[in-house]
Structure formats: structure tokens, C-alpha cells
Scaffold this motif. Structure first.
Motif, PDB file in Angstrom:
ATOM      1  N   ILE A 177      25.370  59.725   2.826  1.00  0.00           N
ATOM      2  CA  ILE A 177      25.637  58.008   3.034  1.00  0.00           C
ATOM      3  C   ILE A 177      24.725  57.550   2.249  1.00  0.00           C
ATOM      4  CG2 ILE A 177      25.308  56.836   4.844  1.00  0.00           C
ATOM      5  CD1 ILE A 177      25.732  58.519   6.648  1.00  0.00           C
ATOM      6  N   MET A 178      25.626  56.653   1.516  1.00  0.00           N
ATOM      7  CA  MET A 178      24.622  56.008   0.509  1.00  0.00           C
ATOM      8  C   MET A 178      23.678  54.052   1.262  1.00  0.00           C
ATOM      9  SD  MET A 178      27.076  55.128  -2.773  1.00  0.00           S
ATOM     10  CE  MET A 178      27.383  56.527  -3.206  1.00  0.00           C
ATOM     11  N   SER A 179      23.077  55.246   2.487  1.00  0.00           N
ATOM     12  CA  SER A 179      22.690  53.961   3.410  1.00  0.00           C
ATOM     13  C   SER A 179      21.211  55.016   3.742  1.00  0.00           C
ATOM     14  CB  SER A 179      23.480  53.400   4.085  1.00  0.00           C
ATOM     15  OG  SER A 179      22.128  52.825   4.982  1.00  0.00           O
ATOM     16  N   SER A 180      20.283  54.267   4.110  1.00  0.00           N
ATOM     17  CA  SER A 180      19.233  55.183   5.109  1.00  0.00           C
ATOM     18  C   SER A 180      19.635  54.981   6.382  1.00  0.00           C
ATOM     19  CB  SER A 180      17.811  54.606   4.469  1.00  0.00           C
ATOM     20  OG  SER A 180      17.696  53.775   5.404  1.00  0.00           O
ATOM     21  N   ILE A 181      20.337  54.441   6.910  1.00  0.00           N
ATOM     22  CA  ILE A 181      20.777  54.252   7.899  1.00  0.00           C
ATOM     23  C   ILE A 181      22.325  54.965   8.952  1.00  0.00           C
ATOM     24  CG2 ILE A 181      21.495  52.499  10.422  1.00  0.00           C
ATOM     25  CD1 ILE A 181      20.397  49.953   7.718  1.00  0.00           C
ATOM     26  N   ALA A 182      21.992  55.877   9.752  1.00  0.00           N
ATOM     27  CA  ALA A 182      22.684  56.834   9.557  1.00  0.00           C
ATOM     28  C   ALA A 182      24.297  56.372  10.565  1.00  0.00           C
ATOM     29  CB  ALA A 182      21.935  57.836  11.112  1.00  0.00           C
ATOM     30  N   LEU A 183      24.230  55.213  10.782  1.00  0.00           N
ATOM     31  CA  LEU A 183      25.271  54.649  11.193  1.00  0.00           C
ATOM     32  C   LEU A 183      26.043  54.332  12.325  1.00  0.00           C
ATOM     33  CD1 LEU A 183      27.202  54.243   7.440  1.00  0.00           C
ATOM     34  CD2 LEU A 183      25.962  52.234   8.215  1.00  0.00           C
ATOM     35  N   GLY A 184      25.550  55.391  12.718  1.00  0.00           N
ATOM     36  CA  GLY A 184      26.069  55.672  14.358  1.00  0.00           C
ATOM     37  C   GLY A 184      26.469  57.228  14.249  1.00  0.00           C
ATOM     38  N   LEU A 185      26.223  57.938  13.307  1.00  0.00           N
ATOM     39  CA  LEU A 185      26.682  59.045  13.483  1.00  0.00           C
ATOM     40  C   LEU A 185      25.799  60.210  13.923  1.00  0.00           C
ATOM     41  CD1 LEU A 185      28.780  59.018   9.414  1.00  0.00           C
ATOM     42  CD2 LEU A 185      29.394  59.659  10.983  1.00  0.00           C
ATOM     43  N   ARG A 199      26.109  67.893   8.409  1.00  0.00           N
ATOM     44  CA  ARG A 199      24.040  67.148   7.818  1.00  0.00           C
ATOM     45  C   ARG A 199      24.466  66.500   7.249  1.00  0.00           C
ATOM     46  NH1 ARG A 199      19.684  69.763   5.622  1.00  0.00           N
ATOM     47  NH2 ARG A 199      20.651  71.232   7.174  1.00  0.00           N
ATOM     48  N   LEU A 200      23.511  64.580   7.295  1.00  0.00           N
ATOM     49  CA  LEU A 200      23.935  63.741   7.449  1.00  0.00           C
ATOM     50  C   LEU A 200      22.833  63.346   6.318  1.00  0.00           C
ATOM     51  CD1 LEU A 200      24.191  61.348  10.298  1.00  0.00           C
ATOM     52  CD2 LEU A 200      25.845  62.126   9.140  1.00  0.00           C
ATOM     53  N   ILE A 201      23.224  63.519   4.426  1.00  0.00           N
ATOM     54  CA  ILE A 201      23.073  63.092   3.587  1.00  0.00           C
ATOM     55  C   ILE A 201      22.915  61.469   3.171  1.00  0.00           C
ATOM     56  CG2 ILE A 201      22.366  64.227   1.280  1.00  0.00           C
ATOM     57  CD1 ILE A 201      24.661  66.399   1.500  1.00  0.00           C
ATOM     58  N   THR A 202      21.887  60.967   3.359  1.00  0.00           N
ATOM     59  CA  THR A 202      21.609  59.667   3.877  1.00  0.00           C
ATOM     60  C   THR A 202      20.802  58.877   2.192  1.00  0.00           C
ATOM     61  OG1 THR A 202      19.210  59.635   4.526  1.00  0.00           O
ATOM     62  CG2 THR A 202      21.213  59.483   5.657  1.00  0.00           C
ATOM     63  N   GLY A 203      20.692  58.075   2.006  1.00  0.00           N
ATOM     64  CA  GLY A 203      19.764  57.676   0.686  1.00  0.00           C
ATOM     65  C   GLY A 203      20.917  57.537  -0.481  1.00  0.00           C
ATOM     66  N   LEU A 204      21.405  57.800  -0.570  1.00  0.00           N
ATOM     67  CA  LEU A 204      22.999  58.569  -1.877  1.00  0.00           C
ATOM     68  C   LEU A 204      22.696  56.900  -2.952  1.00  0.00           C
ATOM     69  CD1 LEU A 204      25.524  61.236  -1.146  1.00  0.00           C
ATOM     70  CD2 LEU A 204      22.437  61.309  -2.278  1.00  0.00           C
ATOM     71  N   ASN A 205      22.766  56.403  -3.947  1.00  0.00           N
ATOM     72  CA  ASN A 205      22.548  55.731  -4.488  1.00  0.00           C
ATOM     73  C   ASN A 205      23.629  55.865  -5.474  1.00  0.00           C
ATOM     74  OD1 ASN A 205      22.220  53.606  -6.586  1.00  0.00           O
ATOM     75  ND2 ASN A 205      20.894  52.645  -5.590  1.00  0.00           N
ATOM     76  N   LEU A 206      24.956  54.882  -5.887  1.00  0.00           N
ATOM     77  CA  LEU A 206      26.133  54.972  -6.809  1.00  0.00           C
ATOM     78  C   LEU A 206      25.455  55.701  -8.688  1.00  0.00           C
ATOM     79  CD1 LEU A 206      28.567  52.206  -6.288  1.00  0.00           C
ATOM     80  CD2 LEU A 206      28.543  54.434  -5.847  1.00  0.00           C
ATOM     81  N   ALA A 207      24.186  54.620  -8.416  1.00  0.00           N
ATOM     82  CA  ALA A 207      23.838  54.824  -9.912  1.00  0.00           C
ATOM     83  C   ALA A 207      22.947  56.314 -10.515  1.00  0.00           C
ATOM     84  CB  ALA A 207      22.892  54.308 -10.539  1.00  0.00           C
ATOM     85  N   ASP A 208      22.567  57.056  -9.095  1.00  0.00           N
ATOM     86  CA  ASP A 208      22.208  58.222  -9.744  1.00  0.00           C
ATOM     87  C   ASP A 208      23.211  59.327  -9.190  1.00  0.00           C
ATOM     88  OD1 ASP A 208      19.714  57.009  -9.898  1.00  0.00           O
ATOM     89  OD2 ASP A 208      19.411  56.857  -8.345  1.00  0.00           O
ATOM     90  N   LEU A 209      24.442  58.537  -8.838  1.00  0.00           N
ATOM     91  CA  LEU A 209      25.698  59.901  -8.638  1.00  0.00           C
ATOM     92  C   LEU A 209      25.729  60.704 -10.445  1.00  0.00           C
ATOM     93  CD1 LEU A 209      28.521  58.065  -6.448  1.00  0.00           C
ATOM     94  CD2 LEU A 209      26.234  59.640  -5.761  1.00  0.00           C
ATOM     95  N   PRO A 210      26.620  61.730  -9.422  1.00  0.00           N
ATOM     96  CA  PRO A 210      26.486  63.110 -10.756  1.00  0.00           C
ATOM     97  C   PRO A 210      27.523  62.276 -11.637  1.00  0.00           C
ATOM     98  CG  PRO A 210      26.510  64.188  -8.553  1.00  0.00           C
ATOM     99  CD  PRO A 210      26.260  63.277  -8.233  1.00  0.00           C
TER     100      PRO A 210
END
Length: 800
Positions: A177-185, A199-210
Motif C-alpha cells: 500500500i502506498m499510504s500509511s493508511i490501511a484503507l479499511g483493509l 500483512r499490509l505493507i504500508t508507506g511505500l513510495n513510487l520513487a523508492d520501488l525496485p
């Protein structure tokens, strides 16, 4: 002279105080420099490097799934005024204990810091946190000398313990998830009503993707949001071309990208990834209305209209509508991209106004539409209340008794134990005879004849005879050919002919030293992968005592010179490309089903033939009517030989893939929950479909294997386990209707069931390898007849 004392040395005059202070200052500086030199990392040269584990660059967002490709980002700085070329290496062991050097070469500009290099490796399935240490080192490419000391990485699951890395358990699902919010999940994540926790992997960012698709292997779904500094923009220059291609390739190979459009400032249709979008910018419009019912409910005093994006779908669109707003406008649409899917949601579920209203929420939410989930969502308070009322079994107890997919049959297919057993038995017999003859046998005979003095001579002769016999036997029994045994799943795009093959194989090379093993060596830039992490996470094959080292290109890991010891070594592979042409390493051409199909009276009609290397058995036909409607399922039991035709038409009997319930009770009858429900209780749906049951007799078919592969193919749509059967869970230690995936998470094609398409799943058994694989430049001629290939053919009616 007695009593005479030698004169003592004169006491030196004290140094002046200014000079004393200067000396003390110099000494302190020297000690400080020495201390700093022993604690800093790789700073004795002009190139500095580090790995920021706490920032989420060991694993995807700080999460590692053993057995899957794992990203690791190294940050370098060149403090010199010269251009430097370095080898950045990650040292990690494979399944057999051999050292894998995952390497990429980087060019560092003068006086430049903040250069990032992504490394990739596949930790063994048996990897655990305790005592685990990885190493990262940098080598000067010109001198081949190390730049400073290697950096040790000791992953820990606590932030204060150093490198902060969370390991995903084998049975755990994961959503990025590219947000710190769980989005109801978060109401789904506990696994209280599902087959697996998430497992919700939150806080991702496009610029930091592999920058490679396999860096996203730990997840099947990535949810993008944008706003309040989170998520990132697809037009951001920091989101580089390699990262864009990695995301596109990940979707093409089966990933599910979910895009939550913001109320204002939609960015994707004008970005380099616009080809992923199911709709164009001109087909979007903003509306003001209350959220769709599936988003949830709030107290009337708190209800307020929100700004949403709805979609005007043209008549010839290839996209599917999954959900509509209160006025009937499409608000969730999806499109197949390769073997994956892109879903666009017109409601910004990360909007702070929605979050303040506690949305999304509810037992059946908008996420059930997106993912085709059939298990209800409950808050943790609701779960606790139902457990206290004996209306729900504790999730941990049920998960402990889950049926695990994979270990019961996968190792038995690919492990070539039959080739080693006769030789090993003969070796044991020869050793026993040798021990008897060389020991009490020779000595007893010589003693009976009074010739004990010749014992050593006789012993040497016996050793020579048995040594010669052993070598002769080894040469006679030694297999002369490179041999492979595999289990593979091949997806074929019926509209384009493109294929995506994934497999687990054992490779026997009758030699010692190293062998160059490569997938599609003519196209190393296609980012196909080959690794040796093990088969399923519960199995540990042991370690060789003579650890050896081999290097892989972490940016193109399709080939490696792997250590061999005249024994079988296990690999996993992932290949995307053509299989219906001639290419190096491919013994057979794999021409998928082809023919003429159309829709008549709402059902697929036509004839198909195929050019695969052997007959397809137990063909499962899945017809998806589109727009999220539940698919129909029926089966062709007759063997489908190459070149022969089968007729696709409306069947006399068919089953729904799954029949969701609005209420799940303790006394459930899974036979009434569709085809997948019948698989849960071990049935074959024969009565409902009019087809013969799956029997292990025909062509060596394995009933359990086929049922579990079909479960893996539609795992997200599986009817939920009997989470209310508290008696069974108490007596048995868990419910047998709960399933966990120990392998094959990437095989789930549930997202594809939303479109108007036909999916065929069949089984091909025998000595055919569906991947262009070479060993020392040659194709593998000897493939075990015990090998299996699952064929999954996907055809879109909207793309005719």
C-alpha cells in the motif's frame, strides 16, 4: 663499596603547561581518529556505502519472504575527483549452502553522493531470523580489490535491534500500500474469516520501488494512492524509467495494480504508464455524491457528499465494470494487462474526509468487489465478541490445523530420488562386504592357515580390489546425460500467443565443478529469473560440507555458473516470452489452443485445437461472463491430443466457480458453494457438472495435485473456511477446511475472472520442459516422465 648507593638520575624539568596541553590534545585526537576508523563503514577509501534497513530498503518496505526474490538497496558516495567503477555485491547462501554473490556493476560520478544500486537475491525457503547474517561488499572493478570492510546485515524484527526487517511467514498473504493508511483493509488482515492472514505493507513510495519486477515478488497486489505527500506521482522524475518498466513487467507477469484516483489532479493518464489504464482521461468526470453503498455506512449526522471520479465507458471498451455509484455510474473498472490486471477506483479511499467518517467499513466492502473475496470483514472488536460468545473459532487455532498446499506432492515430482537409490543401496552393500572381508574375514582366513604375518599385505590387496570395483561400479552406474525433473505452470495468452512459464525443477549434471545454466540465453535482457532457494518453505534439503561460491548478475539473473557435484540441484524459474517458436534450449514448440470462438446467446461457441508436445488431460473450462459476474465451470474428461479438435459450447450442466453467501453458519454444506466449495471438501463436482470424477488412473493423473492447482488458480475467490465450527476446531486442533499456500502464491488468476473471457486449465504429463533452458550451451535432452506441466490458456472476447 658496602652501603654505597648509586646516584639517582636527575629528575627532568617539567614541560611547560602550554606544551603539555598541546600533547594531550594531539593524543586525544589520535585516539578519536582510531576509534572512528574502527566504527565507520567502508570509510578508509574515497567510496562510502551503506544499507538503510530501518528505511525499508532491505526487502520490499522492510519485508522479506524466504524463497522469493528480495530487493536490497545500497547507497554509495564517491568522494574522489575521478570516475569509479565498482562491483556491488550481496553475499547470501542458497538452498544447498553454497555462497551466492548477487552482483551489479555501478559507475560512480566524481564527487557524487546518493547513488542507489538495487541488488536482488532469493533467500532459502528455510531462512529464519535467528543467527542470520548477510553481507554487502563493494569491489573496485579495475583492481578487483575490496573497498573497505564488508558490511554485515543482521535482520531483526525489532526496530531497536539494528537492521529492521520483518519476515513474512509461509502462510501469510501480503498487500503493498502506498499510504500509511490501511484503507479499511485492516478488518481483513487478521485472517479471522479467511484462509490466510494478510500483512499490509504500508508507506511505500513510487520513487523508492525496485528497478526490477522481481523486486515486487513478495506481493501480488500493489495499491497506489496519492496525496498528503504519500504514494508519489507517476510523472515524478525520481520515478525512473527502469522502475516504470519494472512495475509494468510485474503487472504483465500477473501482478494486480490498484489505482485509487484522487478527487482532483488525476496523474496516470498523462504519465509514461498511461498504457496501463483501463480508461482514458476523456472518459473520466467528477461528481459530487454520497459514497457508494459498498464503501460503508456512517451515522446520519456525519454523512456528507464527496467528490468522486466516474467513468463513461464506450461500447467497444475492453475494460470491465466492477462497481457503480448510487446513480449507476461506473466507479470501479478493471482491465487485463498481460497476465495481470489494473483496477482503477474512482473513490479516493485515502481521503481524510472518508477516514474521519470511518470509511471504508462494513461486512462486505468495496474491496470485496475489487478482489472477489467471499469472506466477510469484521473489526477486531467484533471478532473478540464473537469468540467470547462461542460463535467464532479463534483464528490462531484454526490456522494451526490448516491443510498446506504443496509439500504433499511437489517434492515427490521433482526430486530425482529414484536415480540415486539403486546406486546408494549398492554402495552400502559394497561397504558392508568390504568391512567384513577387510576386517575379520581376511584375518580369520590367514590365522586359520598360520599366516597372520601377511595380514597387512592382504589388507592392502583387499583395499585395492574394492577400490577398483567401486570406481568401476560408479562408472557403470553413472548417468551420462544431463537430466531434469520439473513441475511447471504455463500461462498462454490466447489473443497474442505470449507465454509465462513458472516452474520448480531438479537438475542432475553428471560431473563435478561448475555448469553454466541459463534461461533463454539469446535474450538476457528479458529479466527472466533462475534461483535455488528451495521448493516449499517447510523443507530443508541440507547443506553440502564443501561450500562453494558462484556469481549472478542481480540485474539479469537468467544465467549462472553453478557448482555441481554429480547430484541433483533444485531450482525455481520464471520465464516470459514465446514458446511457439524455435529458440536455443527449447526442445519442443508449445503452440497453445487456437481456433475460432464467438459468443452466442451469452455462451462461448467454437472449435479449438492445439500444438502442444503431448495430450492435455482433465481440461477444466472456466467461462467468465464479464463485469464481475460469477464464472461458470465445466470439464472435458477425454484426452485432448495435439492436432485434434474439441468443441466449446454451452454445456448441459455447469457449476458456478463459487457461490458467495451473505451469512455463514456452523452447519455449512460446501457442495452448495460452487466448484471451489466442492474442492474444499475433496469432491470433484461430478454430480453437478455431469462429468466423470478425477481419477488417478488416466495418464498418471494425480487427483490431489489437480484439485490443489485449481485452488491456487482461484485462491482469492475460495469460499471462506468454516470459521464458526468451534467444536471441530476444538477437537481437531483446527479446521481442515482452512488452506495455506506454501508455494505458488503467484499462480492466483482470480483477478482475471472479472473480464469477459475463457480460461482453460489442463494437465500435460511427461518428459517435456516448457522453458528454453540450457546447460553449458546445450538443451536438456533427458526430462523425467514423472514431470508435470499445467497449461492455463486465457482468451479475451473483448479483444477479438
Amino acid at each position: 663499596m658496602p652501603g654505597h648507593r648509586a646516584p639517582s638520575a636527575p629528575t627532568p624539568a617539567p614541560l611547560p603547561k602550554p606544551l603539555q596541553r598541546a600533547l594531550w590534545l594531539a593524543l586525544c585526537c589520535a585516539v578519536a581518529v582510531l576509534t572512528l576508523a574502527t566504527t565507520t563503514r567502508a570509510q578508509m577509501t574515497d567510496v562510502l556505502f551503506d544499507v538503510d534497513g530501518a528505511g525499508g530498503f532491505v526487502g520490499l518496505g522492510g519485508h522479506v519472504r524466504p524463497g522469493q526474490w528480495t530487493p536490497l538497496r545500497v547507497t554509495l558516495a564517491n568522494q574522489s575527483a575521478e570516475l569509479r567503477r565498482v562491483k556491488v555485491q550481496w553475499l547470501i547462501n542458497d538452498e544447498d549452502g553454497d555462497r551466492v554473490v548477487a552482483q551489479r556493476i555501478a559507475t560512480l560520478n566524481p564527487m557524487r553522493s546518493g547513488t542507489h544500486v538495487w541488488l536482488y537475491a532469493a533467500p532459502p525457503t528455510a531462512t529464519r531470523l535467528g543467527g542470520l547474517t548477510w553481507q554487502v561488499q563493494v569491489i573496485d572493478a579495475e583492481t578487483n580489490r575490496a573497498v573497505g570492510e564488508p558490511l554485515s546485515i543482521r535482520p531483526q524484527d525489532q526496530p531497536e535491534a539494528g537492521q529492521f526487517v520483518r519476515f513474512l511467514s509461509p502462510q501469510e498473504n501480503a498487500i503493498g500500500i502506498m499510504s500509511s493508511i490501511a484503507l479499511g483493509l485492516d478488518d481483513i488482515a487478521s485472517g479471522a474469516t479467511g484462509h490466510e492472514p494478510t500483512r499490509l505493507i504500508t508507506g511505500l513510495n513510487l520513487a523508492d520501488l525496485p528497478d526490477r519486477w522481481y523486486g515486487l515478488s513478495a506481493i501480488n497486489t500493489l495499491i497506489w494512492t496519492h496525496g498528503d505527500g504519500e504514494g508519489g506521482s507517476p510523472t515524478d522524475p525520481a520515478f525512473q524509467l527502469e522502475q516504470q518498466e519494472a512495475l509494468r513487467d510485474w503487472v504483465r507477469r500477473g501482478g494486480h495494480l490498484v489505482i485509487l484516483l484522487p478527487a482532483f489532479g488525476e496523474l496516470w493518464s498523462g504519465s509514461p504508464l498511461a498504457d496501463l489504464m483501463p480508461v482514458e482521461s476523456g472518459q473520466m468526470r467528477r461528481v459530487e455524491d454520497f459514497p457508494p453503498i459498498s464503501v460503508g455506512t456512517v451515522m446520519s449526522a456525519e454523512r456528507a457528499p464527496i467528490t468522486m471520479t466516474v467513468f463513461d465507458m464506450p461500447a467497444n471498451t475492453t475494460a470491465q465494470v466492477l462497481e457503480r455509484d448510487r446513480q449507476g455510474n461506473p466507479v470501479v473498472v478493471a482491465k487485463r494487462f498481460g497476465f495481470g490486471r489494473v483496477t482503477v477506483v474512482g473513490v479516493d479511499l485515502a481521503d481524510r474526509n472518508l477516514v474521519r467518517m470511518g470509511l471504508p467499513n462494513g461486512k462486505w466492502t468495496i474491496w470485496h468487489k475489487v478482489f472477489h473475496w467471499t469472506h466477510p470483514a469484521f473489526t477486531q472488536g467484533q471478532v473478540d465478541a464473537q469468540i467470547a460468545a462461542a460463535d467464532m473459532v479463534r483464528p490462531e487455532g484454526r490456522h494451526q490445523g490448516a491443510t498446506r498446499i504443496g509439500p504433499g506432492w511437489l517434492p515427490g515430482i521433482i526430486d530425482m530420488t529414484g536415480t540415486a537409490t539403486p546406486a546408494l543401496l549398492l554402495a552400502i552393500i559394497v561397504f558392508i562386504i568390504y568391512w567384513i572381508v577387510a576386517g575379520p574375514g581376511v584375518y580369520g582366513v590367514l590365522r586359520s592357515k598360520g599366516l597372520q604375518r601377511h595380514t597387512w599385505v592382504a589388507f592392502v590387496l583387499v583395499v585395492g580390489v574394492f577400490t577398483g570395483a567401486t570406481w568401476a561400479g560408479a562408472l557403470l552406474l553413472r548417468k551420462g546425460n544431463v537430466t531434469a525433473a520439473h513441475f511447471s505452470v504455463v500461462d498462454i495468452d490466447g489473443n497474442t500467443g505470449q507465454a509465462h512459464a513458472r516452474g520448480w525443477l531438479s537438475l542432475f549434471v553428471p560431473d563435478f565443478g561448475a555448469a553454466e545454466i541459463a534461461i533463454d540465453p539469446q535474450h538476457p535482457d528479458r529479466h527472466n529469473t533462475l534461483a535455488s532457494p528451495g521448493v516449499v518453505s517447510e523443507l530443508d534439503s541440507g547443506r553440502f560440507p564443501d561450500q562453494q561460491s558462484y556469481t549472478i548478475d542481480a540485474g539479469a539473473p537468467n544465467a549462472a555458473a553453478v557448482p555441481i557435484r554429480a547430484t541433483a540441484k533444485r531450482f525455481t524459474y520464471d520465464y516470459a516470452g514465446r514458446l511457439d517458436d524455435k529458440r536455443e534450449g527449447l526442445n519442443d514448440t508449445w503452440v497453445g489452443p487456437h481456433g475460432t470462438l464467438s459468443l452466442e446467446a451469452g455462451w462461448p461457441t467454437g472449435e479449438l485445437s492445439h500444438g502442444l508436445p503431448d495430450a492435455i488431460h482433465q481440461l477444466l473450462v472456466v467461462y467468465c461472463a464479464g463485469d464481475g459476474r460469477m464464472p461458470w465451470v465445466w470439464r472435458h474428461n477425454d484426452a485432448w491430443a495435439p492436432g485434434s479438435r474439441i468443441t466449446i459450447a454451452q454445456p448441459q450442466r455447469a457449476m458456478r466457480l463459487v457461490i458467495p453467501r451473505t451469512l455463514y453458519t456452523k452447519d455449512r454444506d460446501y457442495a452448495g458453494e460452487g466448484y471451489l466449495g466442492s474442492l474444499i471438501v475433496g469432491r470433484t463436482a461430478a454430480a453437478a457438472t455431469g462429468q466423470q470424477p478425477l481419477l488417478p488412473g488416466g495418464a498418471g493423473m494425480n487427483r490431489d495435485l489437480m484439485q490443489q492447482i485449481e485452488m491456487l488458480s482461484f485462491f482469492d475467490a475460495m469460499p471462506p473456511p468454516n470459521f464458526r465450527d468451534t467444536n471441530a476446531a476444538f477437537m481437531m486442533g483446527g479446521s481442515s477446511t482452512t488452506y495455506h499456500r506454501l508455494f505458488g502464491r503467484e499462480l492466483d488468476i482470480t483477478p482475471l475472472t472479472a473480464g469477459k473471457r475463457l480460461i482453460l486449465i489442463g494437465y500435460l504429463k511427461g518428459g517435456h520442459l516448457p522453458v528454453p533452458l540450457t546447460v553449458d550451451g546445450k538443451a536438456i535432452a533427458d526430462v523425467s516422465d514423472n514431470s508435470w506441466t499445467v497449461i492455463r490458456w486465457v482468451y479475451d472476447f473483448d479483444q477479438q
